[in-house]
Scaffold this motif. Structure first.
Motif, short mmCIF file in Angstrom:
data_model
loop_
_atom_site.label_atom_id
_atom_site.label_comp_id
_atom_site.label_asym_id
_atom_site.label_seq_id
_atom_site.Cartn_x
_atom_site.Cartn_y
_atom_site.Cartn_z
N ALA A 62 0.82 -1.21 0.00
CA ALA A 62 0.00 0.00 0.00
C ALA A 62 0.85 1.26 0.00
O ALA A 62 0.44 2.30 -0.53
N LYS A 63 2.03 1.19 0.59
CA LYS A 63 2.93 2.35 0.65
C LYS A 63 3.39 2.78 -0.74
O LYS A 63 3.84 3.92 -0.93
N THR A 64 3.31 1.89 -1.71
CA THR A 64 3.78 2.21 -3.06
C THR A 64 2.65 2.72 -3.96
O THR A 64 2.88 3.03 -5.13
N GLY A 117 -2.98 7.58 -3.12
CA GLY A 117 -4.21 7.59 -2.34
C GLY A 117 -3.96 7.32 -0.86
O GLY A 117 -2.81 7.26 -0.40
N ASP A 118 -5.04 7.11 -0.11
CA ASP A 118 -4.95 6.87 1.32
C ASP A 118 -4.29 5.52 1.60
O ASP A 118 -4.75 4.48 1.15
N GLU A 119 -3.23 5.55 2.38
CA GLU A 119 -2.44 4.35 2.63
C GLU A 119 -3.24 3.26 3.33
O GLU A 119 -3.20 2.08 2.93
N LYS A 175 -7.97 -2.83 1.17
CA LYS A 175 -8.35 -3.56 -0.05
C LYS A 175 -7.30 -4.58 -0.45
O LYS A 175 -7.64 -5.71 -0.85
N ILE A 176 -6.04 -4.20 -0.34
CA ILE A 176 -4.96 -5.13 -0.70
C ILE A 176 -4.95 -6.33 0.24
O ILE A 176 -4.76 -7.48 -0.20
#
Length: 222
Positions: free
Chosen positions: A156-158, A161-163, A169-170
């Motif tokens: 998510a850090k990559t 949008g909102d982390e 979702k991921i």
């Protein structure tokens, strides 16, 4: 002889249960989506919640879907999907993290109870996912939850949008992938198209459940 007899009874019961399971994954998914729509619109019909239903399910259960959700008290599955007693087989842990006991429960819901749909459902503003993104110092076994969600948090850090919301979702998508590759029960059922596993995210502010694209992970930039 007694062990053989017990095994035979179990096999007969298993086959009987499977024979009774008539709700397809697509029909189950349609029912969940329709139920959530009613809930969001304030038109819940609250089915299967009367005394008659209690009597009906007292002798057995045939849930049409398995929900793997977060333990968060703000996400009551039967309510948000407008379902009732005996409709949903639910496994809940913080961050909907699965391990051996959860996997066994999920397999039981599919192989024994005959549910042909599994929904892995996260939710917005998830505390467990937020913790995995921040990696705080936490006590006891809470760290096992955070460690399980870390891969999603790192990916998510990559993303833009909102982390935390991206990580939610991921995390769901990765858990779907994990279950699809869980041998032998679930993988075999997925390959034979007798089981569908989908991901979803519940919005705490709107009450709406959004289902993820099956190829969601493949669309992310790494």
């Amino acid at each position: 002889m007694k062990k053989t007899s017990t095994l035979l009874v179990f096999i007969i019961a298993l086959l009987s249960t499977l024979a009774q399971a008539q709700v397809s994954a697509d029909s189950a998914l349609k029912s969940l989506k329709e139920g959530n729509k009613r809930f969001v619109e304030g038109k819940s019909i609250k089915p299967h919640q009367d005394l008659q239903r209690i009597k009906e399910v007292s002798s057995g259960q045939k849930p049409f879907a398995i929900i793997i959700g977060c333990s968060d008290s703000r996400v009551p599955n039967e309510i948000i999907f407008d379902q009732g007693l005996g409709d949903l087989f639910i496994i809940r842990t913080a961050g909907q993290v699965s391990t051996f006991a959860s996997w066994g429960s999920i397999e039981f819901g599919n192989a024994v109870l005959g549910a042909n749909l599994i929904v892995v459902m996260g939710h917005t503003k998830c505390g467990a996912v937020a913790a995995a993104c921040q990696i705080p110092d936490v006590p006891g076994h809470i760290v096992t939850l955070i460690n399980a969600i870390k891969p999603a948090a790192q990916l998510a850090k990559t993303q833009k949008g909102d982390e935390v919301e991206n990580a939610v979702k991921i995390n769901v998508a990765m858990q779907v992938q994990q279950l699809e590759n869980l041998e032998p029960v679930l993988t075999k059922a997925v390959i034979s198209k007798n089981l569908k596993i989908v991901g979803a995210v519940y919005n705490l502010e709107t009450g709406n459940v959004d289902f993820l694209d099956p190829n969601y992970l493949q669309t992310l930039k790494k």
